[in-house]
Scaffold this active site. Structure first.
Site, mmCIF file in Angstrom:
data_model
loop_
_atom_site.group_PDB
_atom_site.id
_atom_site.type_symbol
_atom_site.label_atom_id
_atom_site.label_comp_id
_atom_site.label_asym_id
_atom_site.label_seq_id
_atom_site.Cartn_x
_atom_site.Cartn_y
_atom_site.Cartn_z
ATOM 1 N N ASP A 141 0.874 -1.234 0.004
ATOM 2 C CA ASP A 141 0.062 -0.373 -0.053
ATOM 3 C C ASP A 141 0.718 1.201 0.057
ATOM 4 O OD1 ASP A 141 -2.139 1.584 0.149
ATOM 5 O OD2 ASP A 141 -2.659 1.399 2.176
ATOM 6 N N HIS A 184 -2.491 0.558 12.216
ATOM 7 C CA HIS A 184 -2.048 -0.877 11.598
ATOM 8 C C HIS A 184 -0.655 -1.150 11.551
ATOM 9 C CE1 HIS A 184 -3.711 1.517 8.399
ATOM 10 N NE2 HIS A 184 -2.464 0.993 7.547
ATOM 11 N N GLN A 252 -2.709 -5.522 6.179
ATOM 12 C CA GLN A 252 -2.542 -4.354 7.358
ATOM 13 C C GLN A 252 -3.512 -4.581 8.288
ATOM 14 O OE1 GLN A 252 -3.594 -1.804 4.044
ATOM 15 N NE2 GLN A 252 -2.019 -0.179 4.500
ATOM 16 N N ARG A 282 2.288 12.708 10.764
ATOM 17 C CA ARG A 282 0.818 12.636 9.966
ATOM 18 C C ARG A 282 0.540 11.182 10.501
ATOM 19 N NH1 ARG A 282 -1.189 9.429 5.923
ATOM 20 N NH2 ARG A 282 -2.638 10.329 4.421
ATOM 21 N N ASP A 284 -1.820 8.741 10.577
ATOM 22 C CA ASP A 284 -2.431 8.042 9.471
ATOM 23 C C ASP A 284 -3.687 7.290 9.886
ATOM 24 O OD1 ASP A 284 -2.394 7.130 6.495
ATOM 25 O OD2 ASP A 284 -2.432 5.068 7.686
ATOM 26 N N GLU A 326 -4.689 12.736 10.107
ATOM 27 C CA GLU A 326 -5.401 12.293 8.912
ATOM 28 C C GLU A 326 -6.659 11.633 8.989
ATOM 29 O OE1 GLU A 326 -5.996 9.764 5.256
ATOM 30 O OE2 GLU A 326 -5.310 8.854 7.082
ATOM 31 N N HIS A 395 -1.783 12.233 -2.324
ATOM 32 C CA HIS A 395 -1.673 10.735 -2.927
ATOM 33 C C HIS A 395 -2.842 10.072 -2.955
ATOM 34 C CE1 HIS A 395 -1.551 9.961 1.388
ATOM 35 N NE2 HIS A 395 -1.477 8.575 1.253
ATOM 36 N N ASP A 396 -3.859 10.069 -2.007
ATOM 37 C CA ASP A 396 -5.061 9.398 -2.206
ATOM 38 C C ASP A 396 -6.055 10.132 -3.189
ATOM 39 O OD1 ASP A 396 -4.402 7.502 -0.219
ATOM 40 O OD2 ASP A 396 -4.912 8.880 1.479
#
Ligand code: GLC
Length: 631
Positions: A141, A184, A252, A282, A284, A326, A395-396
Site C-alpha cells: 500500500d 495498523h 494491514q 501525519r 495515518d 489524517e 496521494h489518495d
C-alpha cells in the site's frame, strides 16, 4: 455572461470555542510533566482504568517519557524551547507544505536532500514524505504496511540518511513530516509474526474474532474502504485460527488500542522517530483507532482520547513536535480532531481540511460556489494554536463521501455527478481522471488523477484551453493558500504534472487506481521551470506568484478568522481574512462584481482598483486589501 452584484456581509463562521486554552509554555521537562502529566494520566485512566495492566503500563510510559527526553539532542531541545515560546509558529503565512513519495521525488532520502534547492525556491517550510520506514516486501500500500518503525525501507536509504536529511532540511528552515501509521502494522511486523506463532501477548495486540457470526455482526455497521480491491474488514488467518481485523488491505492488521501495551509501544515508536529529527507526524487513519460493536468504528470518543494522550506524550517529551490528523471523515466529525469541546486545542495541532478540498472540486465541476460556501459556513473557527492543512490534491483519491452529510439526501447525486465529471464521463467535462473503487455508476466513492489532468490540461487543444486549465489550477491553489492553515502542494502540481503515464501492467505489485496520481518527477520537468512559455514553467511561475503574495499577507496567518461575504453571484466565492477580501470565480464565464470599498489593492499584482467595479474573468481569483475600511 456577466452579472453585476453588490457584496454584503453574511454569516460569520462560529467564534472560537471558549474554555480550556492550552497551558502556558512549560520550559523544563519537570515543568512539562507537571503541566501535562495529570491530563495524560486521566486519559489513560479513562481508556484503560479497568485493564489489569493499567498501573504497570502507566509506570512504563512515565519511564519512557523521561528516557526519551534525556536522549533528545541539544539541537532538538533548543527547537523545543523556541517553539514553546511561539506556539503559533506553524500558523504563519510563511509556512508552506509539500508532499511527495521519496522514490517518485528524489529516488532515495539522499536524493531528496539533493532537491532542497527546489523546495527552497518554491517557499517550502514543511516537507511531508510519504512512508519511508521499512515496509512489507511485495504489496505494501505504497509503504503504509509498516514492518519496522525503526528501520528505513532499504531501497530508500538508511537511518543515517534520515538523520542527514532532517538536519539539512532544518538548516534551511524546513521541518520534516513523516507518516506515522498507527492504526495498523504489516502482517510481517514482529508483533504480527509473534501473534502468528501463537504468542498470546502479541495476539492481544490485534483484534482477532473467533467466529463468522462475530465478523458478520461487526461488518453490518462498517464502511468499506477498498470495496473492490479489498472487500470486507476482516481476514481469516489459519495460524491465528480466527479473523483478524484488516480495515484496509488484508496485510494491514489493525492494532488493538484497548490494550494499553499497544498505546505504550506506539508512543515509544513515535518518540524514537521524533528524536531522530522528525518534526511533524501525519497520524495515518486516525479515525479508525477504536472499535465499538454496532458502530462504523470511526470517530469514536476513545479514538480522540488516544490522540489526546499522544498529544500529552509529545508535549512532555518532544514539545516542538506537531501532530497532524489524517481523518478523512464527514465535515461534522472533522473539527474534534483539533480538540473536543471540553478540550479545545488539546488534540492534534493540524488536521487535513478534506471537506473544503472536496467541495472546491465540486464547485469547479458545477461552476457554482454554493456547496463550498455552505461547507465553510458550517466549519467552526479552529481552537487556539491549531490549524487546518489545506490542499488541492494528495496521494489518495478525492473521496466524495466526506460531503454526503453536508447535502440534503435528495442532493447527494451531485457528488456522483462530480465523480463522473472528473472521470471525464460527463458532457462538457475537461477532466481525465478515473473513478476509484466505484462498484456501480451511481456510487460516490473517489476520483483519482493528478490535478493537472483533472483540470483540463490533457484535453486542451488551444492556447485558450491551456490558459483555462492553468487558471483552474491557480484557482484551487488560491483557495488552499488563503482559506486558512498550512497550504500543501502535492508533488508535481507546481509544474502541472499530469497523470502517471506508466501502463498499469508495469505498476508496483498490488498498486490500485491511486497509482494514476503517483507519477515520478524527473529532472527534465524541473529544468523547464525557467521557461514560462512551457506548461511546467507557466504553472511554476503562476503558483510561485501566489505563494509569494500569501507570504506577504499577515492576515493569511492560520489564526486570523475567516468571514464569509456574499458575492451576490452564485459562481463566486467571497470571504474575508482580516483586511483581505478573497474572490474566486468557479465558472468559465466572466462576471463583474461591486466591491465593498473603492481603492482596494490587488495583493498579487500590487495594482490599485479604481472605483468599486471589479471584472472577474472565468476561473479568476483576486486577493484584495482594503476590506477593513468597508467592514
Ligand atoms: C491513509 C493513507 C492511504 C492508505 C491508508 C491505509 O488513508 O493516506 O494512502 O492507503 O491510510 O494506510
Amino acid at each position: 455572461m456577466s452579472s453585476k452584484s453588490s457584496m454584503s456581509r453574511t454569516s460569520a463562521a462560529t467564534p472560537p470555542p471558549v474554555g480550556l486554552a492550552p497551558e502556558p509554555a512549560a520550559a523544563s521537562f519537570a515543568e512539562r510533566q507537571a503541566a501535562h502529566g495529570p491530563a495524560l494520566h486521566a486519559h489513560l485512566r479513562r481508556l484503560y482504568g479497568t485493564h489489569p495492566d493499567h498501573a504497570a503500563s502507566v509506570a512504563r510510559l512515565d519511564e519512557l517519557l523521561a528516557a526519551s527526553h534525556a536522549a533528545r539532542s541539544a539541537e532538538l531541545q533548543a527547537l523545543d524551547a523556541q517553539r514553546l515560546q511561539d506556539p503559533d509558529w506553524f500558523l504563519s503565512p510563511r509556512m508552506l507544505a509539500y508532499s511527495a513519495y521519496v522514490d517518485r521525488y528524489g529516488g532515495t532520502l539522499a536524493g531528496v536532500a539533493q532537491r532542497i534547492a527546489h523546495l527552497r525556491e518554491l517557499g517550502v517550510t514543511y516537507l511531508h514524505l510519504l512512508p519511508f520506514l521499512r515496509a512489507r516486501p511485495g504489496q505494501n500500500d505504497g509503504g503504509f504496511a509498516v514492518e519496522s518503525y525503526d528501520e528505513i525501507e532499504p531501497a530508500l536509504g538508511t537511518l543515517d540518511d534520515l538523520g542527514s536529511l532532517t538536519r539539512a532540511l532544518r538548516a534551511e528552515g524546513i521541518s520534516l513530516c513523516s507518516d506515522f501509521v498507527l492504526n495498523h502494522v504489516a502482517d510481517t511486523h514482529d508483533w504480527a509474526r509473534a501473534a502468528r506463532r501463537g504468542d498470546p501477548r502479541y495476539r492481544a495486540y490485534f483484534h482477532v474474532l473467533d467466529s463468522e457470526a462475530d465478523v458478520a455482526a461487526y461488518e453490518a455497521g462498517l464502511p468499506q474502504i477498498f470495496p473492490l480491491t479489498a472487500p470486507g474488514n476482516f481476514t481469516y488467518s489459519r495460524e491465528l485460527a480466527g479473523w483478524v481485523w484488516t480495515t484496509f488491505y488484508p496485510y494491514q492488521w489493525d492494532l488493538n488500542y484497548a490494550n494499553p501495551a499497544v498505546f505504550v509501544d506506539i508512543a515509544a515508536a513515535l518518540l524514537r522517530l521524533a528524536n531522530r529529527g522528525v518534526e511533524v507526524f501525519r497520524l495515518d487513519s486516525a479515525a479508525f483507532l477504536w472499535k465499538r460493536p454496532g458502530t462504523p468504528c470511526m470517530n469514536q470518543p476513545e479514538a480522540h482520547w488516544i490522540l489526546q494522550a499522544l498529544r500529552c506524550v509529545v508535549d512532555i517529551a518532544a514539545p516542538g513536535t506537531l501532530l497532524k490528523a489524517e481523518a478523512i471523515v464527514p465535515s461534522r466529525e472533522l473539527p474534534p480532531y483539533l480538540g473536543l469541546p471540553d478540550a479545545p486545542g488539546r488534540e492534534c495541532h493540524l488536521a487535513y481540511q478534506s471537506s473544503v478540498m472536496t467541495a472546491a472540486w465540486v464547485a469547479l465541476a458545477e461552476g457554482s460556489a454554493e456547496l463550498l460556501q455552505r461547507v465553510l459556513a458550517e466549519t467552526p473557527a479552529v481552537p487556539p494554536h491549531t490549524g487546518w492543512l489545506t490542499y488541492v490534491r494528495c496521494h489518495d483519491d478525492i473521496g466524495w463521501n466526506v460531503l454526503r452529510n453536508a447535502l440534503p439526501p435528495q442532493q447527494v447525486p451531485r457528488l456522483a455527478a462530480a465523480s463522473r465529471f472528473y472521470a471525464g464521463l460527463a458532457e462538457g467535462s475537461f477532466a481525465r481522471g478515473a473513478s476509484f473503487q466505484a462498484s456501480d455508476a451511481n456510487a460516490v466513492h473517489g476520483t483519482n488523477g493528478m490535478a493537472a489532468s483533472l483540470l483540463g490540461y490533457d484535453t486542451a487543444h488551444s492556447d485558450a484551453e491551456r490558459d483555462a486549465a492553468l487558471a483552474r489550477l491557480l484557482l484551487l491553489y488560491g483557495v488552499a493558500l488563503s482559506v486558512g492553515g498550512i497550504a500543501m502542494v502535492y508533488m508535481g502540481d507546481e509544474f502541472a504534472l499530469g497523470n502517471d503515464p506508466t501502463p498499469p501492467a508495469l505498476w508496483p505489485p498490488g498498486a490500485d487506481g491511486r497509482q494514476l496520481h503517483r507519477p515520478a518527477l524527473p529532472e527534465s520537468v524541473l529544468a523547464q521551470a525557467a521557461d514560462e512559455q512551457s506548461r511546467a514553467g507557466a504553472a511554476w511561475a503562476g503558483l510561485r506568484r501566489l505563494i509569494a503574495a500569501r507570504r506577504s499577507v499577515a492576515d493569511f496567518a492560520g489564526n486570523v478568522p475567516l468571514r464569509l461575504r456574499a458575492s451576490g453571484d452564485a459562481r463566486v466565492l467571497a470571504f474575508q481574512r482580516g483586511d483581505v477580501l478573497c474572490l474566486f470565480n468557479f465558472a468559465a464565464s466572466d462576471c463583474t462584481l461591486t466591491l465593498p470599498a473603492a481603492g482596494m489593492t490587488d495583493v498579487v499584482s500590487g495594482r490599485r482598483i479604481v472605483g468599486r467595479s471589479l471584472p472577474l474573468p472565468g476561473y479568476g481569483l483576486r486577493w484584495l486589501r482594503g476590506a477593513e475600511h468597508a467592514a
